[in-house]
Design a protein around this motif. Structure first.
Motif, mmCIF file in Angstrom:
data_model
loop_
_atom_site.group_PDB
_atom_site.id
_atom_site.type_symbol
_atom_site.label_atom_id
_atom_site.label_comp_id
_atom_site.label_asym_id
_atom_site.label_seq_id
_atom_site.Cartn_x
_atom_site.Cartn_y
_atom_site.Cartn_z
ATOM 1 N N VAL A 31 2.048 3.338 14.009
ATOM 2 C CA VAL A 31 1.131 4.302 13.398
ATOM 3 C C VAL A 31 1.458 5.668 13.994
ATOM 4 O O VAL A 31 1.140 5.951 15.142
ATOM 5 C CB VAL A 31 -0.338 3.920 13.652
ATOM 6 N N ARG A 32 2.100 6.505 13.184
ATOM 7 C CA ARG A 32 2.672 7.743 13.681
ATOM 8 C C ARG A 32 2.020 8.944 13.000
ATOM 9 O O ARG A 32 1.954 9.001 11.771
ATOM 10 C CB ARG A 32 4.184 7.766 13.413
ATOM 11 N N SER A 87 0.833 -1.196 0.000
ATOM 12 C CA SER A 87 0.000 0.000 0.000
ATOM 13 C C SER A 87 0.871 1.250 0.000
ATOM 14 O O SER A 87 2.101 1.174 -0.091
ATOM 15 C CB SER A 87 -0.890 -0.001 1.242
ATOM 16 N N THR A 88 0.254 2.419 0.143
ATOM 17 C CA THR A 88 0.996 3.675 0.278
ATOM 18 C C THR A 88 1.488 3.863 1.707
ATOM 19 O O THR A 88 2.094 4.873 2.035
ATOM 20 C CB THR A 88 0.126 4.863 -0.165
ATOM 21 N N LYS A 89 1.238 2.901 2.562
ATOM 22 C CA LYS A 89 1.743 2.865 3.936
ATOM 23 C C LYS A 89 1.256 4.064 4.740
ATOM 24 O O LYS A 89 2.003 4.678 5.516
ATOM 25 C CB LYS A 89 3.277 2.764 3.939
ATOM 26 N N LEU A 90 -0.028 4.376 4.538
ATOM 27 C CA LEU A 90 -0.672 5.459 5.270
ATOM 28 C C LEU A 90 -1.861 4.920 6.052
ATOM 29 O O LEU A 90 -2.568 4.026 5.580
ATOM 30 C CB LEU A 90 -1.173 6.545 4.320
ATOM 31 N N ILE A 91 -2.058 5.452 7.234
ATOM 32 C CA ILE A 91 -3.288 5.228 7.989
ATOM 33 C C ILE A 91 -4.017 6.558 7.950
ATOM 34 O O ILE A 91 -3.660 7.508 8.663
ATOM 35 C CB ILE A 91 -2.993 4.796 9.437
ATOM 36 N N HIS A 92 -4.983 6.657 7.075
ATOM 37 C CA HIS A 92 -5.607 7.962 6.840
ATOM 38 C C HIS A 92 -7.100 7.817 6.611
ATOM 39 O O HIS A 92 -7.605 6.744 6.293
ATOM 40 C CB HIS A 92 -4.949 8.662 5.650
ATOM 41 N N GLY A 93 -7.768 8.936 6.789
ATOM 42 C CA GLY A 93 -9.219 8.921 6.638
ATOM 43 C C GLY A 93 -9.678 8.869 5.206
ATOM 44 O O GLY A 93 -10.853 8.635 4.937
ATOM 45 N N GLY A 94 -8.765 9.105 4.281
ATOM 46 C CA GLY A 94 -9.161 9.125 2.879
ATOM 47 C C GLY A 94 -9.819 10.440 2.528
ATOM 48 O O GLY A 94 -10.967 10.484 2.078
#
Length: 647
Positions: A93-94, A56-63
């Motif tokens: 998760v930073r 993935s893009t290695k993001l934890i995001h709301g989109g």
């Protein structure tokens, strides 16, 4: 649990839930089921996270961009999950600042960006504290990120999302699964189903692929269902071992009649969470099953940070105005992703020249003074998104929903399609609610509410504030220089990964650290990008023991700091069922993606340590080494296609 005992455990009972697929979705569902008192098992055809979950893009995001598609529920849920994951996995998760510039002619004007970010922050609630989005004029944006193209820049905004190491996040969930009593085994492919006389599925026939692990044929990585995909292409799913059985479990003994170990795993419910291979698994059940998925490919490129010294993640647009990201990570910046329909090899997707060119053009368009070109690319990766196919034709793949859905077949097989990395826990709750409604939590969600998240450790706001104060606190000095031709002044940092004041492990020319203290300090910082403090210290202690033994003459070869640490990573990875060098250097610690030589300089030393820990035969160790080299070559195969230069 040792692999042999785990395989025996799979066959010894009837499970409440058997999951096909060892990515973030499958393991997340298994953990949720186990926490509700259900027995759960997971089988994975290749390595855990070998498919989409490590690409993935290695993001934890709301989109944020999904607000434009009016997917408000998905965004609200994802923002809530982002806050919870930062609390549950603070080492993985930073929080990170993202700068979103707006240029004349962009499809989204400044006022719309600011309205969207206001709503984005509202979804996060009071837990976001002082880290809400900031509006920037063009001049302020250039001060924050001097490498931005100044021409036609109208302004920008900065907002907080989170970055992660996606494969390590899967490993963290794998550890949770084991602690909750889940039996999860990789390199175990579903090749057929067990059925009652009525045709209802009551289990899976799995093939143990451990003996094949390390062969070049599996070097490109594949998630659960790769074996099913091969079966469907070659002999048809009916030949894959479909069996009809009634009553309770048999003795569960492994079937080796054809020379390939097979195990019968009985279960009350079977969930197909095989990601891009979900349709192939469905065809094992019903050869005429119509496709449910619309697959798209996302490609990323990695360049040295000294060639693109960004101070924070930046939202950029492709030549066609598609949104992408450039994200700093340690000494590198990775950029992507593309979004194109895909119908190729699921086991070994790779970047193609035109896709790399597309991303490089986007980087040159947004950061023209950096002049990043093909020669700067040190690594690439490609992942396949298993989106739920929309009705009708698809004009823009990026507009296809990332939301998830469940599909139940007449046989009882349940398939999950779609979904986002960020929302894996919410997905798991909803899926277990649907499969086992009597286990639903008493606290129901109202229609527009974000999912409840039950994580130990206090209120989300307090946890987020503590983490954010470390990662993006005001007044922290950043390393690195200024903008193009700038004086290299020190500015407040908004970057994502790890301590900014760490000692570099290696100079740009690749020389070793000046002394042992410098080496250990540097690698402690590097490991903390991917491991908890306890895990990192255990790895360093193991490396130190080997170094001491080497000094005493007990080790034949003199290893570099880098090789010592990564040999220790390999030994630790065995406890996470790593079986090949690719498992170790792509997924347990991504040296293959984020090092100038893709890990080749230490590959043989690390492979030797892995082979010793696993007790591999010389032939198996050679296959492991060959498989890793093949995977690295695949990352660079686009160069032979004549990728376009700067333009």
């Amino acid at each position: 649990m040792r692999r042999r005992k785990a395989l025996e455990a799979l066959a010894e009972r009837r499970w409440d839930l058997l999951v096909i697929g060892g990515g973030i979705t499958g393991l997340g569902v298994a953990v949720e089921a186990a926490r509700r008192g259900l027995s759960a098992a997971v089988i994975e055809a290749c390595d855990f996270a070998a498919g989409t979950s490590s690409r993935s893009t290695k993001l934890i995001h709301g989109g944020f961009r999904y607000l434009k598609e009016r997917e408000f529920r998905l965004v609200r849920e994802s923002v809530a999950e982002r806050m919870a994951l930062m609390r549950q996995y603070p080492h993985l998760v930073r929080p990170a600042w993202f700068l979103f510039p707006v240029y004349r002619g962009d499809p989204d004007p400044l006022w719309l960006l600011r309205l969207g970010l206001w709503l984005y922050d509202r979804f996060a609630g009071p837990a976001l504290g002082p880290y809400r989005h900031r509006r920037l004029s063009a001049e302020e944006a250039l001060r924050e990120e001097p490498w931005l193209a100044p021409a036609e820049l109208l302004g920008a905004a900065m907002y907080v999302d989170a970055v992660t190491d996606d494969a390590r996040l899967v490993m963290a969930v794998l550890r949770e699964a084991a602690a909750a009593g889940v039996v999860a085994v990789n390199y175990s492919a579903a090749v057929g189903f067990l059925r009652e006389a009525s045709g209802r599925i009551v289990g899976v026939v799995a093939r143990d692929r451990a003996a094949e692990a390390g062969a070049p044929a599996s070097g490109g990585s594949g998630e659960a269902g790769a074996e099913a995909s091969d079966a469907g292409k070659k002999a048809g799913p009916a030949a894959a071992g479909r069996r009809e059985r009634g009553g309770g479990p048999s003795n569960g003994a492994a079937d080796r009649s054809d020379g390939a170990p097979r195990i019968e795993i009985w279960a009350r419910t079977v969930l197909n969470a095989a990601g891009p291979w979900a349709d192939a698994v469905r065809r094992l059940d019903d050869p005429a099953a119509a496709p449910l998925l619309f697959l798209t490919k996302g490609v990323h490129v990695v360049v040295p940070r000294r060639r693109l010294p960004l101070r924070q993640a930046v939202v950029l647009r492709g030549p066609d105005r598609r949104l992408m990201f450039a994200v700093p990570r340690d000494d590198f910046v990775y950029a992507g992703t593309t979004d194109t329909p895909y119908a190729g090899d699921l086991v070994r997707p790779r970047a193609e020249a035109e896709e790399v060119t597309y991303i490089l053009r986007a980087l040159r368009q947004t950061f023209p003074e950096a002049g990043v070109g093909p020669d700067d690319v040190v690594a690439t990766w490609a992942g396949i998104r298993p989106l739920v196919a929309p009705s009708g034709s698809v004009a823009d793949p990026s507009a296809v929903s990332r939301d998830y859905q469940l599909f139940a077949a007449p046989s009882g097989l349940v398939t999950v399609g779609g979904g986002k990395l960020t929302a894996f826990r919410a997905m798991a709750r909803h899926i277990v609610d649907a499969l086992f409604p009597t286990t639903r939590r008493k606290k129901a969600l109202s229609g527009g509410e974000a999912p409840d998240f039950a994580v130990e450790g206090g209120a989300p706001g307090a946890a987020f504030a503590r983490r954010a104060a470390l990662a993006i606190g005001e007044g922290r000095a950043a390393s690195g220089g200024g903008g193009p031709g700038g004086a290299g002044e020190r500015v407040p940092a908004a970057g994502a990964f790890g301590p900014e004041d760490r000692i570099e492990a290696f100079a740009p020319d690749g020389r070793e650290p000046a002394d042992e203290t410098e080496g250990w300090a540097a690698w402690r910082a590097r490991l903390l990008f991917c491991f908890s403090p306890e895990e990192a210290e255990a790895i360093l202690e193991d490396a130190a023991r080997e170094a001491a033994a080497e000094a005493g003459g007990a080790v034949g070869a003199a290893f570099s700091f880098r090789a010592r640490v990564l040999r220790a990573v390999a030994r630790a990875a065995v406890r996470e069922q790593a079986r090949t060098l690719e498992d170790v250097l792509f997924r347990r610690y991504p040296e293959a993606l984020f090092s100038p030589d893709n890990g080749l300089g230490v590959a043989e030393a690390v492979n030797d340590a892995l082979a010793e820990a696993l007790g591999l035969t010389p032939e198996a160790a050679r296959r492991s080494m060959d498989g890793f080299r093949a995977a690295v070559r695949a990352m660079h195969a686009w160069r032979k296609e004549g990728g376009e230069g700067p333009g």
